[in-house]
Write a protein that holds these residues in place. Structure first.
Motif, short mmCIF file in Angstrom:
data_model
loop_
_atom_site.label_atom_id
_atom_site.label_comp_id
_atom_site.label_asym_id
_atom_site.label_seq_id
_atom_site.Cartn_x
_atom_site.Cartn_y
_atom_site.Cartn_z
N ARG A 167 0.82 -1.13 0.13
CA ARG A 167 0.03 0.14 0.20
C ARG A 167 0.99 1.35 -0.22
O ARG A 167 0.60 2.35 -0.64
CB ARG A 167 -0.95 -0.08 1.16
N ARG A 172 -1.71 -1.94 -5.78
CA ARG A 172 -3.04 -2.84 -5.36
C ARG A 172 -2.90 -4.20 -5.31
O ARG A 172 -2.30 -4.62 -6.27
CB ARG A 172 -4.20 -2.28 -6.19
N GLU A 219 -10.12 -4.74 -3.81
CA GLU A 219 -9.17 -5.57 -3.16
C GLU A 219 -9.72 -7.22 -3.30
O GLU A 219 -9.05 -8.14 -2.89
CB GLU A 219 -8.92 -5.22 -1.76
N ARG A 233 -14.63 -3.31 -2.61
CA ARG A 233 -13.52 -2.26 -2.70
C ARG A 233 -12.44 -2.43 -1.64
O ARG A 233 -11.13 -2.30 -1.74
CB ARG A 233 -14.20 -0.80 -2.49
N ARG A 234 -12.81 -2.94 -0.66
CA ARG A 234 -11.85 -3.16 0.41
C ARG A 234 -12.00 -4.69 0.96
O ARG A 234 -13.39 -4.99 1.09
CB ARG A 234 -12.13 -2.43 1.68
#
Length: 236
Positions: A167, A172, A219, A233-234
């Motif tokens: 990060r 990513r 992710e 997204r996460r």
């Protein structure tokens, strides 16, 4: 990341999933590089992408995985994404699957993808991405395929740790965990016989979702109970 013009290495581009993903990325304007095990199949696959660099690798030879990354980066003038879409599966009770098969699954499903990504992290910069197909078994191991599940879970854990490391560099990490897909993968085990399985999902639907996830800097990609790909997204 923006896929139009992105330089993307697909390792396993001669397989059903890898081939479908390469085609999807190319439709969205990406510049693919193809890596595969079989030189003849690789050459045939590359005909659809004139000028695309190709590289042969052996999952048992981590150095060949790294060479594929560096070759692609040199040929394309850099890499914006590296995706692994290859693997091996085996079936059978844990007490019956030999150590040799377990070692094979670890080499192909965990160590080889890690070798690709280890090299990729040295040549990619901020805004780039690494992504791997781990599968739903990485989070929900199944009886009768313990060693296969373990190899995929190990890769997923590796990705989780690397995500935290990368990060700060702006890189990513995408973990792709689809359910059972209609690719014929389960019909080609290195040991054992697949148990009865429900109808597999549509691989083209999944690779379209993978491309969406790449563009969204997501992710995690999962599959809902109804088969719908879910981009997160996460990662949780």
């Amino acid at each position: 990341m923006r896929l139009d013009g992105a330089r993307v290495l697909v390792a396993g581009a001669t397989g059903v999933l890898g081939g479908a993903l390469t085609a999807e990325l190319a439709v969205r304007g990406a510049r693919p590089a193809l890596a595969g095990r079989d030189p003849d199949r690789l050459a045939r696959a590359a005909r659809a992408y004139p000028g695309a660099p190709i590289a042969v690798f052996d999952a048992y030879d981590p150095a060949s995985c790294a060479r594929a990354v560096h070759h692609a980066a040199t040929a394309l003038g850099g890499l914006d994404a590296t995706v692994t879409a290859f693997g091996s599966v085996a079936f059978g009770r844990a007490a019956e699957v030999g150590d040799e098969i377990a070692e094979h699954l670890s080499a192909v499903n965990t160590l080889a993808p890690a070798a690709f990504f280890r090299a990729a992290l040295t040549v990619m910069g901020p805004g780039s991405l690494i992504a791997a197909f781990t599968g739903v078994v990485a989070e929900r191991p199944q009886a009768g395929m313990a060693d296969y599940c373990a190899s995929k879970a190990a890769l997923s854990a590796w990705l989780l740790a690397v995500r935290r490391e990368a990060r700060s560099a702006g890189i990513r990490v995408l973990d792709i965990r689809p359910g059972h897909l209609d690719t014929g993968f389960a019909d080609r085990p290195v040991a054992g016989t697949a148990p009865p399985m429900p109808a597999g999902g549509d691989p083209h639907r999944v690779v379209a979702a993978v491309a969406d996830a790449m563009e969204a800097d997501a992710e995690l990609l999962r599959t809902a109970p109804d088969g719908t790909p879910l981009v997160e997204r996460r990662a949780r």
